[in-house]
Write an enzyme that holds these catalytic residues in place. Structure first.
Site, PDB file in Angstrom:
ATOM      1  CG  ASP A   9      34.888  41.409  33.918  1.00 22.21           C
ATOM      2  OD1 ASP A   9      35.246  40.790  34.937  1.00 22.21           O
ATOM      3  OD2 ASP A   9      35.346  41.166  32.774  1.00 22.21           O
ATOM      4  CG  ASP A  10      34.155  38.534  38.451  1.00 18.93           C
ATOM      5  OD1 ASP A  10      34.356  38.544  37.219  1.00 18.93           O
ATOM      6  OD2 ASP A  10      34.570  37.622  39.191  1.00 18.93           O
ATOM      7  CG  ASP A  53      33.455  38.024  32.622  1.00 19.61           C
ATOM      8  OD1 ASP A  53      33.824  37.329  31.657  1.00 19.61           O
ATOM      9  OD2 ASP A  53      33.903  37.884  33.775  1.00 19.61           O
ATOM     10  CG  MET A  55      34.024  32.228  33.311  1.00 17.06           C
ATOM     11  SD  MET A  55      32.838  30.845  33.379  1.00 17.06           S
ATOM     12  CE  MET A  55      33.457  29.966  34.807  1.00 17.06           C
ATOM     13  CG  ASP A 329     -24.700  69.314   5.838  1.00 15.65           C
ATOM     14  OD1 ASP A 329     -23.932  69.401   6.807  1.00 15.65           O
ATOM     15  OD2 ASP A 329     -25.932  69.121   5.946  1.00 15.65           O
ATOM     16  CB  ILE A 330     -26.248  64.109   5.144  1.00 15.17           C
ATOM     17  CG1 ILE A 330     -25.055  63.311   4.592  1.00 15.17           C
ATOM     18  CG2 ILE A 330     -27.522  63.260   5.100  1.00 15.17           C
ATOM     19  CD1 ILE A 330     -24.731  62.062   5.389  1.00 15.17           C
ATOM     20  CG  ASN A 337     -27.842  60.525  14.263  1.00 15.25           C
ATOM     21  OD1 ASN A 337     -27.570  59.394  13.881  1.00 15.25           O
ATOM     22  ND2 ASN A 337     -27.009  61.542  14.120  1.00 15.25           N
ATOM     23  CG  ASP A 346     -22.345  55.540  13.476  1.00 18.16           C
ATOM     24  OD1 ASP A 346     -22.316  56.791  13.396  1.00 18.16           O
ATOM     25  OD2 ASP A 346     -22.010  54.904  14.497  1.00 18.16           O
ATOM     26  CD  GLU A 372     -24.615  66.697   9.901  1.00 14.68           C
ATOM     27  OE1 GLU A 372     -25.504  67.532  10.130  1.00 14.68           O
ATOM     28  OE2 GLU A 372     -23.872  66.219  10.779  1.00 14.68           O
TER      29      GLU A 372
END
Length: 456
Positions: A9-10, A53, A55, A329-330, A337, A346, A372
């Site tokens: 506000d002024d 404000d 104005m 486990d694979i 890979n 993947d 894995e």
């Protein structure tokens, strides 16, 4: 409630008056003499609510508000315009600029403080959601948020109004922006709010034999309607009802006679804020899911396993129920890979995870342990049953070749499995996991493609 309020506000006397009122409520208060100073402060300091404000020399409050709302860093700071202007057109212009409320001087102290406290609560909720959503942005969920913003559906508003004529006037004003469901029975409206999917609820306080604030309170207490914004329609002179409504969690209010333009703008503000917070909640939920989910296989990850296994172990011991765990486990995964590349690896991991899902029971928890290796936790499962499940999984892996999409190669994949059970005397979740890991080691070194039980 601690929060930082910026008074703009002024006129020094107005600033001092508002500052004194806010300090009496234990708020931290900043002040600015003009719009430029306001924007500068907001760019450097965290502000929770701005009392602005209109104005002022140089840049009026409308322009200040528009600049604040157009800046992503300040767009979600609530703004209350406090001004001597009292024409409906001024109010609508302020709300269109992005203000959350428009209060005409002299301002009722209780109403002002209730409004500030309400907006502070709202800001703190948004800030908390924003903070939690930062992780989503850091891991690439900006696209999700952008898509959600673009894919907004037509809004749905529930109007609860005891009188047919005002129902029709309000519904007519809002039909351009939303689908309206109008009801005159407050109790039925509670069930409708809980069962439906609404973006805003408007409650008109014109009931002859029902307290509208009780409806607002019930809407806030229900899980399904807790985060739906509520706008209350109140009679002129109903300041005490407004104060109480804001304390109960009502988001906004409008005074009768209802100005259709003001109603439209207030509703649009609430709808915009709800959509923003909904997107934040969605991103938080996705972040949580990503934090405990393996991105490649879609199974839960090691972080989730470590937390959840302990909970399940402690629960099993407390209830005297068996808990079994299997590590698989694979076999010779490295050769996949090395021979076909990591993309092929993947593919094998994803298919392996899919076969685990197809084999385990609904109550079992499957996780990717790392690389894995995968873990299956089996609550209420004796060793004999765990052995049968492990053997079924071993067979499912071996029975059908794994097809590589990139070149059509069919790979014969096998898995080794080790399992353990609380029946074997494990004293902790960590020990149970180590027993299963040792059994897996025996399966690998005993020829692979087999199931081995941990020694009791």
């Amino acid at each position: 409630m601690t929060a930082r309020i910026l008074v703009v506000d002024d006129i020094p006397a107005n600033v001092k008056l508002l500052e004194a009122r806010l300090l009496a409520e234990y708020f931290d208060v900043l002040t600015a003499e003009n719009g430029y100073e306001c924007l500068d402060i907001c760019s450097k300091v965290s502000v929770d609510v701005i009392l602005l404000d209109i104005m002022m020399p140089g840049m009026d409050g409308f322009e200040v508000c528009e600049k604040l709302k157009s800046n992503p860093k300040t767009a979600h700071i609530p703004v209350v315009m406090v001004t001597a202007l009292d024409q409906p057109a001024d109010r609508v212009r302020g709300l269109r600029a992005g203000a959350d409320d428009f209060l005409t001087k002299p301002v009722n102290d209780m109403q002002l403080m209730a409004r500030v406290k309400s907006l502070v609560r709202l800001k703190m909720l948004s800030d908390e959601l924003k903070l939690r959503a930062e992780t989503a942005r850091s891991i690439g969920l900006e696209d999700h948020l952008a898509r959600a913003a673009q894919a907004e559906e037509v809004a749905s508003i529930l109007l609860v109004d005891g009188r047919a004529n005002s129902q029709e006037r309000i519904a007519r004003a809002l039909r351009p922006i939303a689908d309206i469901t109008a009801m005159n029975d407050p109790q039925a409206a509670i069930f409708e709010a809980a069962e439906g999917h609404f973006d805003l609820i408007i409650v008109n306080s014109n009931f002859d034999d029902y307290d509208a604030l009780r409806l607002c309170s019930q809407l806030r207490s229900l899980e399904r309607s807790r985060f739906i914004p509520v706008l209350l329609v109140v009679d002129q002179g109903g300041e005490s009802m407004v104060v109480r409504a804001l304390e109960l969690g009502v988001n906004d209010y409008i005074l009768r006679p209802v100005d259709p333009n003001e109603l439209l703008v207030r509703c649009l503000t609430q709808l915009k804020r709800k959509r923003y917070n909904d997107r934040l909640r969605d991103s938080v939920q996705q972040t949580i899911e990503l934090a405990v989910t393996d991105g490649l296989t879609g199974l839960n990850n090691r972080r989730y396993l470590d937390k959840h296994l302990k909970l399940l172990f402690d629960r099993a011991i407390a209830r005297g129920r068996p808990l079994s765990i299997c590590i698989t486990d694979i076999d010779r995964f490295k050769s996949v890979n090395d021979t076909y590349g990591h993309d092929a690896g993947d593919e094998v991991l994803k298919e392996f995870a899919a076969r685990i899902r197809s084999t385990v029971r609904g109550a079992d928890l499957a996780c990717r342990f790392g690389g894995e290796e995968f873990v299956v936790i089996m609550p209420d499962t004796l060793p004999d049953t765990a052995a049968a499940i492990a053997e079924r999984l071993r067979h499912v892996v071996e029975s059908q070749p794994f097809q590589l999409r990139q070149n059509g190669t069919a790979l014969t994949i096998t898995a080794s499995l080790g399992f353990s059970s609380t029946i074997g005397g494990a004293e902790s979740a960590e020990q149970l996991l180590k027993q299963a890991d040792r059994a897996l080691y025996e399966a690998k070194h005993g020829g692979r493609n087999r199931v081995v039980a941990a020694a009791a």
